[in-house]
Design a protein around this motif. Structure first.
Motif, PDB file in Angstrom:
ATOM      1  N   THR A   1       1.085  -0.934  -0.058  1.00 32.30           N
ATOM      2  CA  THR A   1      -0.409   0.088  -0.303  1.00 32.30           C
ATOM      3  C   THR A   1       0.690   1.277  -0.351  1.00 32.30           C
ATOM      4  N   PRO A   2       0.746   2.337  -0.783  1.00 31.16           N
ATOM      5  CA  PRO A   2       1.397   3.060  -1.229  1.00 31.16           C
ATOM      6  C   PRO A   2       1.092   3.865   0.543  1.00 31.16           C
ATOM      7  N   THR A   3       2.165   4.809   0.662  1.00 31.98           N
ATOM      8  CA  THR A   3       1.980   6.190   1.769  1.00 31.98           C
ATOM      9  C   THR A   3       1.713   7.624   1.080  1.00 31.98           C
ATOM     10  N   VAL A   4       1.067   8.087   2.586  1.00 35.27           N
ATOM     11  CA  VAL A   4       1.000   9.621   2.066  1.00 35.27           C
ATOM     12  C   VAL A   4       1.477   9.918   3.112  1.00 35.27           C
ATOM     13  N   VAL A   5       2.441  11.289   3.133  1.00 32.10           N
ATOM     14  CA  VAL A   5       3.363  12.250   3.897  1.00 32.10           C
ATOM     15  C   VAL A   5       2.730  13.476   4.187  1.00 32.10           C
ATOM     16  N   LYS A   6       1.961  13.401   4.992  1.00 29.44           N
ATOM     17  CA  LYS A   6       1.707  14.692   5.365  1.00 29.44           C
ATOM     18  C   LYS A   6       2.409  15.435   6.321  1.00 29.44           C
ATOM     19  N   GLU A   7       2.049  16.762   6.309  1.00 28.73           N
ATOM     20  CA  GLU A   7       3.361  17.956   7.222  1.00 28.73           C
ATOM     21  C   GLU A   7       2.350  18.807   7.967  1.00 28.73           C
ATOM     22  N   LYS A   8       2.932  18.304   9.421  1.00 25.98           N
ATOM     23  CA  LYS A   8       1.665  18.888  10.715  1.00 25.98           C
ATOM     24  C   LYS A   8       2.888  19.650  11.635  1.00 25.98           C
ATOM     25  N   ALA A   9       3.131  20.834  11.273  1.00 31.93           N
ATOM     26  CA  ALA A   9       3.636  21.473  12.630  1.00 31.93           C
ATOM     27  C   ALA A   9       5.333  21.410  12.425  1.00 31.93           C
ATOM     28  N   GLY A  10       5.875  21.317  11.662  1.00 31.39           N
ATOM     29  CA  GLY A  10       6.824  21.219  11.178  1.00 31.39           C
ATOM     30  C   GLY A  10       7.383  19.908  11.629  1.00 31.39           C
ATOM     31  N   GLN A  11       6.339  18.503  11.104  1.00 30.69           N
ATOM     32  CA  GLN A  11       6.494  17.541  11.606  1.00 30.69           C
ATOM     33  C   GLN A  11       6.198  16.699  10.104  1.00 30.69           C
ATOM     34  N   THR A  12       6.764  15.298   9.975  1.00 29.90           N
ATOM     35  CA  THR A  12       6.034  14.501   9.244  1.00 29.90           C
ATOM     36  C   THR A  12       5.404  14.020   9.497  1.00 29.90           C
ATOM     37  N   ILE A  13       4.007  13.364   8.661  1.00 33.88           N
ATOM     38  CA  ILE A  13       3.616  12.161   9.193  1.00 33.88           C
ATOM     39  C   ILE A  13       3.567  11.028   7.705  1.00 33.88           C
ATOM     40  N   LYS A  14       3.378  10.129   8.334  1.00 32.93           N
ATOM     41  CA  LYS A  14       3.547   8.765   6.952  1.00 32.93           C
ATOM     42  C   LYS A  14       2.275   8.081   7.452  1.00 32.93           C
ATOM     43  N   GLN A  15       1.287   8.524   5.909  1.00 32.45           N
ATOM     44  CA  GLN A  15      -0.212   7.228   6.827  1.00 32.45           C
ATOM     45  C   GLN A  15      -0.142   6.442   5.564  1.00 32.45           C
ATOM     46  N   GLN A  16      -1.377   5.712   5.773  1.00 37.09           N
ATOM     47  CA  GLN A  16      -0.888   4.697   4.634  1.00 37.09           C
ATOM     48  C   GLN A  16      -2.663   5.227   3.587  1.00 37.09           C
ATOM     49  N   TYR A  17      -2.187   4.949   1.804  1.00 38.29           N
ATOM     50  CA  TYR A  17      -3.878   4.844   1.891  1.00 38.29           C
ATOM     51  C   TYR A  17      -4.581   4.026   2.433  1.00 38.29           C
ATOM     52  N   PRO A  18      -6.037   3.648   2.588  1.00 38.58           N
ATOM     53  CA  PRO A  18      -6.338   2.544   2.492  1.00 38.58           C
ATOM     54  C   PRO A  18      -7.089   1.896   1.433  1.00 38.58           C
TER      55      PRO A  18
END
Length: 97
Positions: free
Chosen positions: A4-21
């Protein structure tokens, strides 16, 4: 199964990786498709499907009324779902896994 590919989100200088469903492809039982035809369709349209697994899934569709035949990323799920539907199999709507 596919990775499953992942989504990378930036939040207040933090990188959060989430998997696509992932999405489930569910074939439903019907009165007009034969066992051999359902097996043939699964072998033709579902990558990595083998004869034994196609037979098991077809039995499950007949006995339980449905079977999950593939789980993976949305874009691929949409393609396989469309191909099975166009082949005449009775399909449930795509569902998130």
């Amino acid at each position: 199964m596919s990775l499953t590919p992942t989504v990378v989100k930036e939040k207040a200088g933090q990188t959060i990786k989430q998997q696509y469903p992932n999405y489930k492809i569910i074939v439903l039982n019907d009165d007009h498709n034969t066992f051999p035809y359902v097996i043939e369709c699964l072998l033709k349209y579902i990558p990595g499907m083998n004869g034994d697994r196609a037979r098991e899934l077809t039995d499950q569709i007949h006995v339980e009324g449905q079977a999950i035949v593939w789980v993976g990323p949305q874009e691929q799920a949409e393609l396989y779902h469309q191909q099975l539907s166009r082949a005449g199999l009775t399909m449930a709507p795509l569902e998130k896994a």
